[in-house]
Scaffold this active site. Structure first.
Site: not given
Ligand code: TRP
Length: 352
Positions: A115, A217, A220
């Site tokens: 992040k 995968k 979101k």
């Protein structure tokens, strides 16, 4: 007897609707466990704050996830279902636990690095990140809440004295930190107060649900999701647009990643003989990806449409939703208050 059941705790962050990855990776496990364990499931809205959601949407998002939990089959009679921010004891214990967590270990956590890297727009993965973080004094996207995400998650788990924490592979490191913090607390205060929670899988493998974009995968932030709430048209369109390849040129060619991903999805939703039919068709080069996708969309819809109907129903029933979480909060706070009182006492904080 209730008491003898092992305690299960898990949560999902309140950011966006739930997708097939959440469903097969987490929710289905939650539902399967509800009969045999003392299960507590929550919506992690405080964790969502680390990435600054729109304040006018956060509450709606919490409701979405609650409705999706219930629609997927979580039974509030069998489980405790609650919202993280309804339990003030969690926030207090998070403050206390932070005293035993090192900044260094938090900065080395993969989810934080990811992040932070994105927030700072850097691509390297070495020491540079740490320098950039320290050098950049005003980037609130790399905030202290993001750094201490694992502390809050550890507290979510430890406040329940959970035995099992069913989560996907991406959360393993956080669970490892939870055990580390528990051990450290125990040894610092010379107690055996916290146990060491572990992940839980049926069988021996974690299910990985691929996305529709050819690699990796379903997630979101990847924009490659099929949502439980997708309507028929949207869902069909997404599947028909899934990435494939030029098709097998000769019999028994190896399957490319994008196509293999479609087979993996098919294995989750279709009958075994249907999967076999298409695998055979691939092997003898007679496969038409259009047909495969149509079948896949059909079989996904069989799973998601009934859930979608229930989501819409429950989502409109504010009264029911608030009853579920009010009861959930009441029951959770009983356990949480007990743990917090113990932790305060162990740490030497006493009431006059
Ligand atoms: N970090 C988890 C996720 O992103 C959500 C979460 C927060 C969680 N606290 C938890 C999961 C405690 C299990 C237990 O999916």
């Amino acid at each position: 007897m209730e008491k003898e059941k092992k305690i299960v705790l898990s949560g999902i962050r309140a950011t966006g609707n739930l997708h097939l990855g959440n469903y097969f990776g987490a929710l289905q496990k939650f539902v399967k466990m509800q009969n045999d364990y003392d299960c507590r499931y929550f919506v992690a809205d405080l964790h969502a704050l680390t990435t600054h959601p729109d304040p006018t949407k956060l509450h709606e998002n919490v409701k979405d996830i609650l409705a999706e939990y219930l629609a997927a089959g979580l039974d509030p009679e069998k489980n405790i279902i609650y919202v993280q921010s309804d339990i003030p004891e969690i926030s207090e214990m998070y403050l206390l636990m932070n005293m035993h967590v090192g900044i260094g270990e938090l900065m080395r956590t993969a989810s934080f690095k990811d992040k932070a890297r994105k927030a700072l727009g850097i691509h390297s993965d070495s020491d540079e990140i740490e320098k950039e973080i320290i050098g950049n004094q005003t980037n609130q996207r790399v905030n202290a809440g993001l750094l201490t995400y694992p502390t809050l998650m550890a507290v979510d788990i430890l406040i329940h004295h959970a035995d099992f924490v069913p989560v996907g592979k991406d959360q393993e490191q956080h669970l490892e930190l939870t055990r580390r913090f528990a051990r450290r607390f125990n040894s610092f205060y010379k107690t055996e107060y916290f146990g060491e929670p572990v992940n839980f899988n049926f069988g021996d493998h974690a299910i990985k649900v691929p996305g529709l974009d050819g690699s990796g995968k379903m997630g979101k932030s990847e924009g490659n999701c099929i949502y439980l709430i997708d309507d028929e048209k949207t869902l069909r369109k997404k599947v028909m647009r899934a990435v494939t390849d030029e098709g097998p040129k000769e019999p028994n060619s190896p399957v490319s990643e994008p196509v293999n991903n479609l087979f993996t999805l098919m294995e989750l939703v279709s009958e075994p003989d249907v999967v076999k039919h298409y695998r055979d068709a691939y092997a003898d080069c007679s496969i038409r990806y259009g047909d495969l996708k149509k079948q896949l969309a059909e079989d996904i819809l069989k799973v998601t449409l009934p859930i979608r109907e229930r989501i819409l129903d429950i989502r409109n029933n504010d009264e029911y939703l608030s009853r579920v979480v009010r009861e959930g909060a009441e029951r959770t706070r009983e356990y949480a208050a007990r743990t917090l009182a113990d932790v305060r006492e162990i740490m030497g904080i006493k009431k006059f």
